[in-house]
Scaffold this motif. Structure first.
Motif, PDB file in Angstrom:
ATOM      1  N   VAL A   1       0.843  -1.193   0.000  1.00 22.18           N
ATOM      2  CA  VAL A   1       0.000   0.000   0.000  1.00 22.18           C
ATOM      3  C   VAL A   1       0.882   1.247   0.000  1.00 22.18           C
ATOM      4  CG1 VAL A   1      -1.722   1.288   1.336  1.00 22.18           C
ATOM      5  CG2 VAL A   1      -1.789  -1.203   1.304  1.00 22.18           C
ATOM      6  N   ARG A   2       0.475   2.255  -0.753  1.00 19.96           N
ATOM      7  CA  ARG A   2       1.147   3.559  -0.733  1.00 19.96           C
ATOM      8  C   ARG A   2       0.077   4.612  -0.543  1.00 19.96           C
ATOM      9  NH1 ARG A   2       3.450   7.978   0.203  1.00 19.96           N
ATOM     10  NH2 ARG A   2       5.151   8.734  -1.099  1.00 19.96           N
ATOM     11  N   CYS A   3       0.167   5.381   0.523  1.00 16.26           N
ATOM     12  CA  CYS A   3      -0.798   6.447   0.807  1.00 16.26           C
ATOM     13  C   CYS A   3      -0.176   7.801   0.481  1.00 16.26           C
ATOM     14  CB  CYS A   3      -1.194   6.420   2.277  1.00 16.26           C
ATOM     15  SG  CYS A   3      -2.028   4.905   2.778  1.00 16.26           S
ATOM     16  N   VAL A   4      -0.981   8.684  -0.068  1.00 15.00           N
ATOM     17  CA  VAL A   4      -0.538  10.052  -0.332  1.00 15.00           C
ATOM     18  C   VAL A   4      -1.651  11.009   0.055  1.00 15.00           C
ATOM     19  CG1 VAL A   4       1.068   9.472  -2.191  1.00 15.00           C
ATOM     20  CG2 VAL A   4      -1.284   9.980  -2.745  1.00 15.00           C
ATOM     21  N   ASN A   5      -1.273  12.211   0.457  1.00 11.73           N
ATOM     22  CA  ASN A   5      -2.252  13.251   0.762  1.00 11.73           C
ATOM     23  C   ASN A   5      -2.784  13.896  -0.501  1.00 11.73           C
ATOM     24  OD1 ASN A   5      -2.311  13.087   3.518  1.00 11.73           O
ATOM     25  ND2 ASN A   5      -0.766  14.643   3.828  1.00 11.73           N
ATOM     26  N   ASN A   6      -1.883  14.112  -1.455  1.00 11.51           N
ATOM     27  CA  ASN A   6      -2.222  14.892  -2.627  1.00 11.51           C
ATOM     28  C   ASN A   6      -1.568  14.237  -3.838  1.00 11.51           C
ATOM     29  OD1 ASN A   6      -2.547  16.806  -4.603  1.00 11.51           O
ATOM     30  ND2 ASN A   6      -1.895  18.530  -3.328  1.00 11.51           N
ATOM     31  N   LEU A   7      -2.371  13.818  -4.786  1.00 12.05           N
ATOM     32  CA  LEU A   7      -1.816  13.160  -5.974  1.00 12.05           C
ATOM     33  C   LEU A   7      -0.946  14.089  -6.803  1.00 12.05           C
ATOM     34  CD1 LEU A   7      -4.706  10.846  -7.178  1.00 12.05           C
ATOM     35  CD2 LEU A   7      -2.549  10.199  -6.126  1.00 12.05           C
ATOM     36  N   ASP A   8      -1.061  15.385  -6.590  1.00  8.00           N
ATOM     37  CA  ASP A   8      -0.202  16.323  -7.308  1.00  8.00           C
ATOM     38  C   ASP A   8       1.242  16.222  -6.846  1.00  8.00           C
ATOM     39  OD1 ASP A   8      -2.362  17.277  -8.751  1.00  8.00           O
ATOM     40  OD2 ASP A   8      -2.787  18.875  -7.300  1.00  8.00           O
ATOM     41  N   GLU A   9       1.451  15.628  -5.651  1.00  2.00           N
ATOM     42  CA  GLU A   9       2.798  15.531  -5.087  1.00  2.00           C
ATOM     43  C   GLU A   9       3.611  14.374  -5.669  1.00  2.00           C
ATOM     44  OE1 GLU A   9       2.294  15.133  -0.896  1.00  2.00           O
ATOM     45  OE2 GLU A   9       1.284  17.057  -0.689  1.00  2.00           O
ATOM     46  N   ILE A  10       2.974  13.456  -6.385  1.00  2.00           N
ATOM     47  CA  ILE A  10       3.661  12.255  -6.856  1.00  2.00           C
ATOM     48  C   ILE A  10       3.050  11.823  -8.183  1.00  2.00           C
ATOM     49  CG2 ILE A  10       2.124  10.706  -5.581  1.00  2.00           C
ATOM     50  CD1 ILE A  10       4.593   8.972  -5.007  1.00  2.00           C
ATOM     51  N   ASN A  11       3.872  11.288  -9.073  1.00  2.00           N
ATOM     52  CA  ASN A  11       3.311  10.817 -10.332  1.00  2.00           C
ATOM     53  C   ASN A  11       2.852   9.362 -10.187  1.00  2.00           C
ATOM     54  OD1 ASN A  11       5.361   8.911 -11.208  1.00  2.00           O
ATOM     55  ND2 ASN A  11       6.663  10.661 -11.678  1.00  2.00           N
ATOM     56  N   VAL A  12       2.012   8.939 -11.079  1.00  2.00           N
ATOM     57  CA  VAL A  12       1.402   7.614 -10.994  1.00  2.00           C
ATOM     58  C   VAL A  12       2.448   6.505 -11.059  1.00  2.00           C
ATOM     59  CG1 VAL A  12      -0.209   6.031 -12.122  1.00  2.00           C
ATOM     60  CG2 VAL A  12      -0.782   8.444 -11.907  1.00  2.00           C
ATOM     61  N   ASN A  13       3.464   6.666 -11.885  1.00  2.00           N
ATOM     62  CA  ASN A  13       4.499   5.630 -11.985  1.00  2.00           C
ATOM     63  C   ASN A  13       5.254   5.469 -10.663  1.00  2.00           C
ATOM     64  OD1 ASN A  13       3.901   5.030 -14.658  1.00  2.00           O
ATOM     65  ND2 ASN A  13       5.310   6.567 -15.441  1.00  2.00           N
ATOM     66  N   ALA A  14       5.553   6.569 -10.006  1.00  2.00           N
ATOM     67  CA  ALA A  14       6.230   6.504  -8.708  1.00  2.00           C
ATOM     68  C   ALA A  14       5.312   5.875  -7.662  1.00  2.00           C
ATOM     69  CB  ALA A  14       6.679   7.891  -8.266  1.00  2.00           C
ATOM     70  N   LEU A  15       4.049   6.237  -7.694  1.00  2.00           N
ATOM     71  CA  LEU A  15       3.067   5.674  -6.768  1.00  2.00           C
ATOM     72  C   LEU A  15       2.998   4.147  -6.922  1.00  2.00           C
ATOM     73  CD1 LEU A  15       0.791   6.479  -4.731  1.00  2.00           C
ATOM     74  CD2 LEU A  15      -0.750   6.477  -6.679  1.00  2.00           C
ATOM     75  N   TYR A  16       2.910   3.697  -8.152  1.00  2.00           N
ATOM     76  CA  TYR A  16       2.867   2.268  -8.444  1.00  2.00           C
ATOM     77  C   TYR A  16       4.156   1.576  -7.988  1.00  2.00           C
ATOM     78  CZ  TYR A  16       2.518  -2.082 -11.055  1.00  2.00           C
ATOM     79  OH  TYR A  16       2.481  -3.402 -11.400  1.00  2.00           O
ATOM     80  N   ALA A  17       5.292   2.167  -8.282  1.00  2.00           N
ATOM     81  CA  ALA A  17       6.579   1.573  -7.911  1.00  2.00           C
ATOM     82  C   ALA A  17       6.729   1.469  -6.393  1.00  2.00           C
ATOM     83  CB  ALA A  17       7.730   2.391  -8.501  1.00  2.00           C
ATOM     84  N   GLN A  18       6.248   2.463  -5.670  1.00  2.00           N
ATOM     85  CA  GLN A  18       6.362   2.440  -4.211  1.00  2.00           C
ATOM     86  C   GLN A  18       5.412   1.411  -3.592  1.00  2.00           C
ATOM     87  OE1 GLN A  18       5.822   6.615  -3.504  1.00  2.00           O
ATOM     88  NE2 GLN A  18       8.004   7.048  -3.759  1.00  2.00           N
ATOM     89  N   ALA A  19       4.215   1.277  -4.142  1.00  2.00           N
ATOM     90  CA  ALA A  19       3.298   0.234  -3.673  1.00  2.00           C
ATOM     91  C   ALA A  19       3.893  -1.142  -3.972  1.00  2.00           C
ATOM     92  CB  ALA A  19       1.937   0.388  -4.337  1.00  2.00           C
ATOM     93  N   ASP A  20       4.547  -1.270  -5.116  1.00  2.00           N
ATOM     94  CA  ASP A  20       5.201  -2.527  -5.486  1.00  2.00           C
ATOM     95  C   ASP A  20       6.340  -2.860  -4.519  1.00  2.00           C
ATOM     96  OD1 ASP A  20       5.232  -4.703  -7.404  1.00  2.00           O
ATOM     97  OD2 ASP A  20       7.137  -3.894  -8.129  1.00  2.00           O
ATOM     98  N   GLN A  21       7.101  -1.852  -4.114  1.00  2.00           N
ATOM     99  CA  GLN A  21       8.163  -2.063  -3.122  1.00  2.00           C
ATOM    100  C   GLN A  21       7.576  -2.575  -1.808  1.00  2.00           C
ATOM    101  OE1 GLN A  21      10.736   1.331  -2.510  1.00  2.00           O
ATOM    102  NE2 GLN A  21      10.824   1.742  -4.708  1.00  2.00           N
ATOM    103  N   ALA A  22       6.446  -1.998  -1.403  1.00  2.00           N
ATOM    104  CA  ALA A  22       5.785  -2.438  -0.174  1.00  2.00           C
ATOM    105  C   ALA A  22       5.288  -3.872  -0.318  1.00  2.00           C
ATOM    106  CB  ALA A  22       4.637  -1.496   0.170  1.00  2.00           C
ATOM    107  N   LEU A  23       4.775  -4.220  -1.495  1.00  2.00           N
ATOM    108  CA  LEU A  23       4.317  -5.586  -1.748  1.00  2.00           C
ATOM    109  C   LEU A  23       5.459  -6.586  -1.586  1.00  2.00           C
ATOM    110  CD1 LEU A  23       2.429  -7.821  -2.830  1.00  2.00           C
ATOM    111  CD2 LEU A  23       3.068  -7.057  -5.133  1.00  2.00           C
ATOM    112  N   TYR A  24       6.591  -6.300  -2.203  1.00  2.00           N
ATOM    113  CA  TYR A  24       7.716  -7.229  -2.112  1.00  2.00           C
ATOM    114  C   TYR A  24       8.307  -7.273  -0.709  1.00  2.00           C
ATOM    115  CZ  TYR A  24       7.335  -8.555  -6.877  1.00  2.00           C
ATOM    116  OH  TYR A  24       6.857  -9.096  -8.046  1.00  2.00           O
TER     117      TYR A  24
END
Length: 90
Positions: free
Chosen positions: A50-73
């Motif tokens: 899981v990756r939580c963010v306050n504001n989607l403007d602060e992060i791009n979708v690819n980074a969001l996906y990559a960080q959730a993937d890191q948490a998964l692994y």
């Protein structure tokens, strides 16, 4: 300063809510009966990142996906069948 404190409080509330939902999903899968080939029951487990963010403007979708993937692994490395929230310091 007060605004930052309120934003941080909301972030952690969303993180708690998200982790609660993920843990309910884990429990549902653990309690479910999975049957294959007619009558053979199997155990199924899941790992969730899981990756939580306050504001989607602060992060791009690819980074969001990559960080959730890191948490998964990380969840898989720590023993599977759990939910992990991404933290900047993995």
């Amino acid at each position: 300063m007060l605004w930052d404190a309120l934003a941080a409080k909301n972030f952690y509330a969303y993180e708690d809510l998200t982790l609660n939902i993920a843990n309910r999903l884990l429990a549902s899968v653990n309690q479910a009966d999975f049957v294959v080939k007619g009558d053979k029951k199997i155990n199924v487990t899941i790992s969730i990142g899981v990756r939580c963010v306050n504001n989607l403007d602060e992060i791009n979708v690819n980074a969001l996906y990559a960080q959730a993937d890191q948490a998964l692994y990380r969840a898989k490395r720590q023993g599977k069948n759990q939910a992990i929230v991404f933290q900047e310091r993995f």
